[in-house]
Scaffold this motif. Structure first.
Motif, PDB file in Angstrom:
ATOM      1  N   UNK A 153      45.473  93.312  12.628  1.00 42.47           N
ATOM      2  CA  UNK A 153      45.941  92.232  11.746  1.00 42.47           C
ATOM      3  C   UNK A 153      44.792  91.307  11.359  1.00 42.47           C
ATOM      4  N   UNK A 154      43.913  91.055  12.312  1.00 41.31           N
ATOM      5  CA  UNK A 154      42.760  90.191  12.016  1.00 41.31           C
ATOM      6  C   UNK A 154      41.916  90.852  10.918  1.00 41.31           C
ATOM      7  N   UNK A 155      41.735  92.162  11.012  1.00 40.29           N
ATOM      8  CA  UNK A 155      40.934  92.852   9.995  1.00 40.29           C
ATOM      9  C   UNK A 155      41.638  92.880   8.645  1.00 40.29           C
ATOM     10  N   UNK A 156      42.975  93.032   8.694  1.00 35.15           N
ATOM     11  CA  UNK A 156      43.732  93.029   7.433  1.00 35.15           C
ATOM     12  C   UNK A 156      43.656  91.691   6.725  1.00 35.15           C
ATOM     13  N   UNK A 157      43.459  90.624   7.503  1.00 38.97           N
ATOM     14  CA  UNK A 157      43.379  89.296   6.893  1.00 38.97           C
ATOM     15  C   UNK A 157      42.157  89.212   5.982  1.00 38.97           C
ATOM     16  N   UNK A 158      41.102  89.921   6.356  1.00 38.22           N
ATOM     17  CA  UNK A 158      39.924  89.934   5.460  1.00 38.22           C
ATOM     18  C   UNK A 158      40.300  90.617   4.141  1.00 38.22           C
ATOM     19  N   UNK A 159      40.968  91.749   4.249  1.00 36.88           N
ATOM     20  CA  UNK A 159      41.343  92.504   3.055  1.00 36.88           C
ATOM     21  C   UNK A 159      42.255  91.694   2.142  1.00 36.88           C
ATOM     22  N   UNK A 160      43.204  90.978   2.779  1.00 37.73           N
ATOM     23  CA  UNK A 160      44.166  90.235   1.942  1.00 37.73           C
ATOM     24  C   UNK A 160      43.640  88.869   1.514  1.00 37.73           C
ATOM     25  N   UNK A 161      42.497  88.481   2.063  1.00 39.53           N
ATOM     26  CA  UNK A 161      41.908  87.194   1.662  1.00 39.53           C
ATOM     27  C   UNK A 161      42.478  86.005   2.401  1.00 39.53           C
ATOM     28  N   UNK A 162      43.285  86.275   3.455  1.00 38.53           N
ATOM     29  CA  UNK A 162      43.819  85.157   4.246  1.00 38.53           C
ATOM     30  C   UNK A 162      42.765  84.735   5.271  1.00 38.53           C
ATOM     31  N   UNK A 163      42.436  83.444   5.288  1.00 43.69           N
ATOM     32  CA  UNK A 163      41.396  82.957   6.203  1.00 43.69           C
ATOM     33  C   UNK A 163      41.877  83.025   7.653  1.00 43.69           C
ATOM     34  N   UNK A 164      40.940  83.290   8.554  1.00 41.69           N
ATOM     35  CA  UNK A 164      41.250  83.433   9.981  1.00 41.69           C
ATOM     36  C   UNK A 164      40.882  82.119  10.694  1.00 41.69           C
ATOM     37  N   UNK A 165      41.862  81.562  11.444  1.00 43.03           N
ATOM     38  CA  UNK A 165      41.532  80.323  12.178  1.00 43.03           C
ATOM     39  C   UNK A 165      41.367  80.665  13.656  1.00 43.03           C
ATOM     40  N   UNK A 166      40.260  80.207  14.203  1.00 40.98           N
ATOM     41  CA  UNK A 166      39.971  80.482  15.613  1.00 40.98           C
ATOM     42  C   UNK A 166      39.485  79.206  16.283  1.00 40.98           C
ATOM     43  N   UNK A 167      39.796  79.073  17.569  1.00 38.89           N
ATOM     44  CA  UNK A 167      39.338  77.919  18.351  1.00 38.89           C
ATOM     45  C   UNK A 167      39.033  78.391  19.761  1.00 38.89           C
ATOM     46  N   UNK A 168      38.168  77.661  20.440  1.00 41.78           N
ATOM     47  CA  UNK A 168      37.969  77.965  21.850  1.00 41.78           C
ATOM     48  C   UNK A 168      39.085  77.297  22.643  1.00 41.78           C
ATOM     49  N   UNK A 169      39.314  77.809  23.835  1.00 41.73           N
ATOM     50  CA  UNK A 169      40.337  77.238  24.715  1.00 41.73           C
ATOM     51  C   UNK A 169      40.044  77.749  26.119  1.00 41.73           C
ATOM     52  N   UNK A 193      49.816  78.033  15.710  1.00 47.10           N
ATOM     53  CA  UNK A 193      49.590  79.238  14.907  1.00 47.10           C
ATOM     54  C   UNK A 193      48.137  79.645  14.722  1.00 47.10           C
ATOM     55  N   UNK A 194      47.279  79.237  15.660  1.00 48.91           N
ATOM     56  CA  UNK A 194      45.874  79.682  15.590  1.00 48.91           C
ATOM     57  C   UNK A 194      45.828  81.211  15.760  1.00 48.91           C
ATOM     58  N   UNK A 195      44.977  81.885  14.992  1.00 53.36           N
ATOM     59  CA  UNK A 195      44.959  83.357  15.021  1.00 53.36           C
ATOM     60  C   UNK A 195      44.213  83.928  16.226  1.00 53.36           C
ATOM     61  N   UNK A 196      43.087  83.287  16.558  1.00 55.96           N
ATOM     62  CA  UNK A 196      42.261  83.807  17.662  1.00 55.96           C
ATOM     63  C   UNK A 196      41.937  82.667  18.622  1.00 55.96           C
ATOM     64  N   UNK A 197      42.133  82.926  19.925  1.00 58.89           N
ATOM     65  CA  UNK A 197      41.690  81.996  20.964  1.00 58.89           C
ATOM     66  C   UNK A 197      40.494  82.632  21.649  1.00 58.89           C
ATOM     67  N   UNK A 198      39.387  81.899  21.679  1.00 55.99           N
ATOM     68  CA  UNK A 198      38.196  82.401  22.364  1.00 55.99           C
ATOM     69  C   UNK A 198      37.998  81.624  23.654  1.00 55.99           C
ATOM     70  N   UNK A 199      37.988  82.349  24.778  1.00 56.06           N
ATOM     71  CA  UNK A 199      37.600  81.719  26.046  1.00 56.06           C
ATOM     72  C   UNK A 199      36.074  81.808  26.067  1.00 56.06           C
ATOM     73  N   UNK A 200      35.453  80.808  25.444  1.00 54.52           N
ATOM     74  CA  UNK A 200      34.015  80.861  25.211  1.00 54.52           C
ATOM     75  C   UNK A 200      33.216  80.407  26.425  1.00 54.52           C
ATOM     76  N   UNK A 201      31.954  80.847  26.469  1.00 53.98           N
ATOM     77  CA  UNK A 201      31.107  80.361  27.571  1.00 53.98           C
ATOM     78  C   UNK A 201      30.689  78.906  27.314  1.00 53.98           C
ATOM     79  N   UNK A 202      31.080  78.351  26.167  1.00 54.25           N
ATOM     80  CA  UNK A 202      30.920  76.915  25.927  1.00 54.25           C
ATOM     81  C   UNK A 202      31.691  76.118  26.976  1.00 54.25           C
ATOM     82  N   UNK A 203      32.604  76.780  27.698  1.00 52.59           N
ATOM     83  CA  UNK A 203      33.311  76.136  28.807  1.00 52.59           C
ATOM     84  C   UNK A 203      32.314  75.498  29.776  1.00 52.59           C
ATOM     85  N   UNK A 204      31.156  76.143  29.922  1.00 59.50           N
ATOM     86  CA  UNK A 204      30.153  75.636  30.853  1.00 59.50           C
ATOM     87  C   UNK A 204      29.651  74.259  30.452  1.00 59.50           C
TER      88      UNK A 204
END
Ligand code: KIV
Length: 271
Positions: A13-29, A42-53
């Motif tokens: 679905x994330x890849x299809x969003x590129x095709x359809x032109x829908x922007x992807x919203x992502x945040x760290x958590x 309704x955030x699309x992607x949650x990244x457990x980033x190493x920014x946690x450090x």
């Protein structure tokens, strides 16, 4: 019986969003309550980033972050059962030493942490690692440009790809990670024209941070948009709230009320 419709975001679905032109919203958590809130929004992607450090543990940079720390925070986020795609970051030294260690650590984030994809920093230099991990059926998000784990090579958090040879190298990195099988790529700290060129030439989605408006999606660190951590304030961050002031006001009022004998009242007590 009614079919239960899953709203879980997948890499397809994330890849299809590129095709359809829908922007992807992502945040760290990095924790359970915030993951619940992000997912309700309704955030699309949650990244457990190493920014946690940096924003949670108070380290100077992301280099000290360990696998155990990322695993701990990934599990906390997954307990919120988010519909968002959950991506876990590979910390420094967990994938660079050998392909075997890279496979094991990516596998641990999926098996023990519950992550649905992993993120690795690097371009051409880690293409073989990406290929190996993708061959284990673990989706990989790549991360090129200003890669915080390379802070010492870059001489600080500097915008990358400003000059021609550097820009060419970043384009080569972008194609290398796509070719290696990454399902998406984070473009961090690069000029907007370069990000636009890469985004229009790649078939996988680009997720920008400090890379301008022409990426297929955007990611920011949750503490930065909430105004929770004012240690650094990069130009690319938009502060959507001043949660630090809200917390300060609440804590000060609580402390004053305790000292003045105003809290707890009878309504907060048991008969
Ligand atoms: O660790 C992190 O938070 C990141 C994003 C900001 C891309 O890598």
């Amino acid at each position: 019986m009614e079919a239960v419709l899953s709203r879980k975001k997948t890499i397809l679905e994330i890849q299809n969003m590129k095709t359809s032109g829908e922007k992807i919203s992502a945040l760290t958590c990095y924790d359970f309550p915030t993951a619940c809130i992000l997912d309700d929004c309704g955030v699309d992607i949650i990244l457990v980033g190493d920014s946690v450090g940096v924003v949670f543990s108070g380290y100077e940079n992301t280099l000290p972050v360990t696998m155990d720390e990322i695993l701990y925070h990934t599990k906390a986020v997954l307990r919120a059962r988010p519909n968002a795609l959950v991506v876990a970051d590979l910390p420094f030294l967990s994938y660079q030493v050998s392909l075997q260690e890279a496979r094991l650590n990516c596998g641990r984030l999926v098996k023990e942490g519950g992550a649905e994809a992993v993120k690795l920093e690097g371009g051409e230099n880690i293409a073989e690692i990406i290929r190996t991990v993708v061959n284990m059926d673990i989706p990989v998000m790549a991360h090129i440009g200003l890669t915080p784990q390379s802070i010492h090579r870059m001489g600080g958090y500097r915008v990358q790809g400003k000059r021609e040879p550097e820009a060419e190298k970043l384009i080569a990195d972008a194609f290398a990670v796509q070719e290696a099988g990454a399902f998406a790529v984070v473009l961090e700290g690069i000029p907007l024209k370069l990000a636009r060129k890469i985004s229009s030439e790649l078939s996988i989605p680009t997720i920008g941070i400090g890379a301008g408006p022409y990426c297929d999606g955007q990611i920011l660190v949750i503490h930065d948009i909430l105004g929770l951590c004012d240690k650094y304030s990069p130009k690319f961050v938009k502060k959507y709230a001043d949660v630090k002031s809200l917390i300060s006001a609440a804590v000060s009022q609580y402390s004053q009320e305790v000292k003045a004998g105003e809290f707890p009242g009878e309504e907060h007590s048991f008969a």
